[in-house]
Design an enzyme around this catalytic site. Structure first.
Site, short mmCIF file in Angstrom:
data_model
loop_
_atom_site.label_atom_id
_atom_site.label_comp_id
_atom_site.label_asym_id
_atom_site.label_seq_id
_atom_site.Cartn_x
_atom_site.Cartn_y
_atom_site.Cartn_z
NE ARG A 16 -22.14 18.11 32.82
CZ ARG A 16 -21.54 17.74 31.69
NH1 ARG A 16 -20.38 17.15 31.72
NH2 ARG A 16 -22.13 17.96 30.54
CB SER B 249 -26.14 17.58 28.82
OG SER B 249 -25.38 17.41 30.01
CD GLN C 119 -26.17 24.61 32.55
OE1 GLN C 119 -25.84 24.04 33.58
NE2 GLN C 119 -25.85 24.17 31.36
CB CYS D 192 -14.08 37.20 37.98
SG CYS D 192 -13.90 37.40 36.21
CD GLN E 172 -9.78 40.72 33.21
OE1 GLN E 172 -9.98 41.92 33.09
NE2 GLN E 172 -10.73 39.83 33.02
N GLY F 8 -11.02 32.90 33.04
CA GLY F 8 -12.14 33.82 32.87
C GLY F 8 -12.83 33.63 31.53
N PRO G 32 23.43 23.86 25.13
CG PRO G 32 24.95 22.89 26.61
CD PRO G 32 24.12 22.59 25.41
CD GLU H 244 -13.97 41.36 32.18
OE1 GLU H 244 -15.06 40.93 31.75
OE2 GLU H 244 -13.42 40.89 33.20
NE ARG I 11 -8.94 36.26 28.72
CZ ARG I 11 -10.01 36.39 29.54
NH1 ARG I 11 -9.88 36.23 30.85
NH2 ARG I 11 -11.21 36.64 29.04
CG HIS J 246 -8.94 37.82 36.78
ND1 HIS J 246 -8.55 36.87 35.88
CD2 HIS J 246 -10.27 38.06 36.55
CE1 HIS J 246 -9.59 36.53 35.13
NE2 HIS J 246 -10.64 37.22 35.53
CD GLN K 226 -11.75 33.48 36.67
OE1 GLN K 226 -11.80 32.30 36.36
NE2 GLN K 226 -12.73 34.31 36.42
#
Ligand code: NAP
Length: 372
Positions: free
Chosen positions: A10, A38, A73, A135, A162, A166, A193, A241, A267, A274, A350
């Site tokens: 999930r 959980s 997970q 990714c 990226q 992520g 304006p 990374e 990022r 990405h 990604q």
């Protein structure tokens, strides 16, 4: 019938995986069991079939009755449960989206359009752990697979752009919350304006620098800005990374002579695509038409975008690629540095090729292997 346990279904990667499996009609020919960390006894995902209530993701006895475990997970879960069930003598297949086991001797990083032969030889030598790659690395390899297979690539520098996804679901929300603040504080000026861009910029900058700007997850503004740091520092001066670019690319390809891959990972305010600006050093002066053909024929998801403004704006942006499996490569040309230097730009989702899709496909490959 094979019993397959799903953990982390999930979460962000897990739910994209479930969506793709539903789309492809993958839930057949095996008995799925859904686990949770959980909500034991709760309701599992809607797969269009009867499924039992959620099982405990820490129940190693039950987990070790599975033929295959697919987990999205996270690394902490992997580090705890994987050694525990192996200690119990479990001989099943462990498929994982977390990075924890990627560099282990007895694991294979999976990206089958690029390294199917590595996967096949792993299966025949009884390797039981298959892990999705980073990714950014997976998306770069999907884009360049044809050129890499030609053996012409000497090194690659990848400058990345990226997406927020992520960093996780909370970060995606924070990006939009930041955009919302900037939109609200500049609304009156935008509606007038007679207001100037400089006046709007002043309000925006003031808010970006204020203590109340929502930066709890990123640690800095991303909307209206960029963050040139992803993950933890390494002794080399790279971030983790950036380190993965070299380490994982060569592990996925199982290169005999490693190909240097390095660059700066940044990022940006994209949602889940990405992008990467690539400098590729070839061993010889390969004509650009041949480079194009190699890229185009790399795999069936890569799409060569011609180097013009209209095609680029239409096909080579996160907005165009988001939610699709297409990996466009464009802005292709030789560089001023010399005829062996090629530049290209690529974009990819990604959460699909960068995370869920290699996992979905290795599951099918293992099922096929077990039933063949
Ligand atoms: P995530 O969204 O945080 O989900 C992980 C787990 O958190 C879920 O399966 C769920 O487990 C629990 N959870 C707690 N609160 C939740 C909520 N409100 N909504 C949904 N789930 C909730 O993690 P992820 O981003 O999918 O990443 C999973 C793994 O894949 C990580 O190891 C990550 O490094 C790796 N990965 C991520 C990406 C990416 O782009 N995000 C890409 C490649 C690999 P329970 O049902 O058991 O409570």
């Amino acid at each position: 019938m094979l019993r397959i346990g799903f953990v982390g279904w999930r979460g962000m990667v897990g739910s994209v995986l479930m969506g793709r499996m539903r789309e492809e009609g993958d839930f057949k020919g095996f008995e799925p069991l859904f686990f949770t960390t959980s909500n034991v006894g709760g309701e599992g995902p809607d797969m269009g079939l009867e499924i039992p209530p959620l099982k405990d993701g820490y129940d190693v006895e039950l987990l070790s009755s599975m033929d295959i475990i697919v987990t999205c997970q996270g690394g902490d879960y992997t580090k705890r449960i994987s050694p525990e069930i192996r200690r119990l003598g479990w001989k099943g297949y462990w498929i994982d989206s977390a990075s924890a086991l990627r560099m282990e001797d007895d694991s294979i990083i999976v990206l089958d359009p690029v390294n199917r032969s590595v996967i096949d030889s792993g299966l025949s030598s009884d390797i039981k752990t298959y892990v999705g790659g980073n990714c950014t690395v997976s998306l770069m390899l999907m884009a360049l697979s044809g050129l890499l297979a030609s053996g012409h690539v000497e090194w690659i520098s990848s400058m990345t752009y990226q997406a927020a996804s992520g960093a996780g679901a909370k970060n995606m929300k924070e990006l939009i919350a930041q955009m919302d603040v900037l939109g609200s504080v500049s609304k009156a000026l935008l509606d007038d304006p007679a207001s100037t861009a400089i006046a709007i910029d002043e309000v925006v900058t003031q808010n970006l620098r204020s203590n109340t700007f929502p930066t709890e997850n990123f640690g800095a503004p991303l909307a209206g800005s960029i963050i040139p740091w992803i993950d933890s520092p390494m002794d080399s001066g790279q971030t983790r990374e950036e380190w993965k670019g070299y380490a994982e690319s060569n592990r996925i390809l199982q290169t005999r002579t490693p190909i240097p891959v390095d660059g700066v990972c940044v990022r940006v305010g994209a949602m889940r695509c990405h992008s990467q600006g690539l400098t590729i050093k070839l061993g010889t002066d390969v004509p650009i038409d041949e480079v194009s053909d190699m890229l185009k024929n790399g795999n069936r998801w890569v799409q060569l975008v011609s180097n013009d403004k209209e095609s680029t704006l239409q096909h080579l942006t996160p907005a165009a690629v988001n939610g699709t499996l297409t990996v466009p490569v464009g802005r292709l040309r030789k560089m001023l540095m010399g005829p062996e230097y090629v530049t290209a730009f690529t974009v990819g989702d990604q959460l699909l090729w960068g995370a869920a899709e290699p996992i979905r496909r290795i599951l099918n490959i293992i099922i096929e292997h077990l039933s063949g």
